[in-house]
Design an enzyme around this catalytic site. Sequence first.
Site, short mmCIF file in Angstrom:
data_model
loop_
_atom_site.label_atom_id
_atom_site.label_comp_id
_atom_site.label_asym_id
_atom_site.label_seq_id
_atom_site.Cartn_x
_atom_site.Cartn_y
_atom_site.Cartn_z
N ASP A 160 0.82 -1.21 0.00
CA ASP A 160 0.00 0.00 0.00
C ASP A 160 0.85 1.27 0.00
OD1 ASP A 160 -2.64 1.28 0.16
OD2 ASP A 160 -1.86 2.04 2.04
N ASP A 313 -8.50 3.98 6.01
CA ASP A 313 -7.24 4.48 5.46
C ASP A 313 -6.72 5.62 6.34
OD1 ASP A 313 -5.00 4.78 3.92
OD2 ASP A 313 -6.02 5.55 2.14
N HIS A 317 -0.68 12.74 9.62
CA HIS A 317 0.47 13.53 9.18
C HIS A 317 0.66 14.72 10.12
CE1 HIS A 317 1.42 11.44 5.50
NE2 HIS A 317 0.18 11.53 5.07
N GLY A 332 -3.36 12.04 2.43
CA GLY A 332 -3.98 11.24 3.48
C GLY A 332 -4.69 12.08 4.52
#
EC number: 3.5.2.3
Length: 433
Positions: A160, A313, A317, A332
Amino acid sequence: MERLIVFRHVRAIDPSSSLDAIIDVVIENDRIVRLGPNVGAEAAKADWAQVIAPPPGAWLLPGLVDLHAHLREPGQESKEDIRSGLGAAAAGGFTDVCAMPNTVPVNDSRMVTEAMLSRAHEVGGPRLHPIGAITMGQRGEALTEMGDLREAGAVAVSDDGRCVTSSSVMRRALEYASVFDMPVIQHAEDHALTEGSQMHEGSVSTKLGLRGWPRVAEDIIVARDLMLAEYTGARYHVAHASTEGTVRLLREAKSRGLRVSAEVTPHHLLLTHEAVGLYDTACKVNPPLREEQDVQALREGLADGTIDAVATDHAPHGILDKHCEFAEAKPGMIGLELCLPLLLGLVEQGALPLNRLVESLTHAPSSIARLPDKRIREGARADLVLVDPEERWTIEASRLRSKSKNTPFLGRNVKGRVKMTLVAGNIVFNGGS
């Protein structure tokens, strides 16, 4: 010490057991021992019983399972670590979390898998299930020792973040993984078509002057992989499906009985590329947010079972990873704590049946990862989540347990909140405490 927990007069919902009724649920230690109308009255009299009287209309669901999360440990603990990630999972109602292998170092060996599991055992709370890499270093070349990874505790393999673009490597990966009955989870992206891309290729990317990422970059890989899965007879899983084409391809493959499955994220069900607005880096994700026709196809695919599961998912960050130019921003967003309340909005709108949402977050992901099934029935492990579907609240950074706060949903008003999460009869999340 003996534990006795009694839920009184709660609406228990478990589609896999055809259960939807207001009942009592009695838990002794790690198991559900009795359930039914008023069966908890006698147990509630015990001095050591913990009696839980839920808010009116509250739901008791099987524990949620996330097939796709990034917990960043080892290597990027400033963004998230196993303790904070599992804490966020508990607050979101998840009792099991499958962690992707793009750590530092990559989880491509028994040593890393075992270290992750050891750390999770120290932390406690929701269970961690590592996903090993398909190829060494996620470089798309030499296969990992999947047997070792499986023996160490990995539940699947995936590169991934990077697609296995070589047909030869993908064929061998499917054949090797099938020996251990492990699903191969593909990040479907033809990198030759997405090099330098920043968002979905469409009117918004044109307006913003950003290089676009075409739908066909996903569809091409999914189509090829489905043919390889049919040829090898292996178990194949599409990560974070994002296009109308992927849904169409999966529907056709399933009609022919292929051993294939897929997941979709909350953000791909809720947002389009219009959300990027004027370069909102919180909306930069991989794969990118698509168009309304894709969102509708994904919702229909989830509702009819073409797409099996919802997966967050969860991709934490740091501030500097997002507070920068769009081209430099990391893709993301976080999702563990927000998944259920956000998607309950689709239920309220009538876009997704409640039973199907519960199924896609419990039985379906458990089946794909070959985890013990999530059930509300006598003798089942007491992995449960208590939800108040009527509570309204505002998503605020200060309320989130994840180390990172990168989500475009900050400030959104939602309806529905996790009140309690139990893992094997242990309360791992209890309201705000």
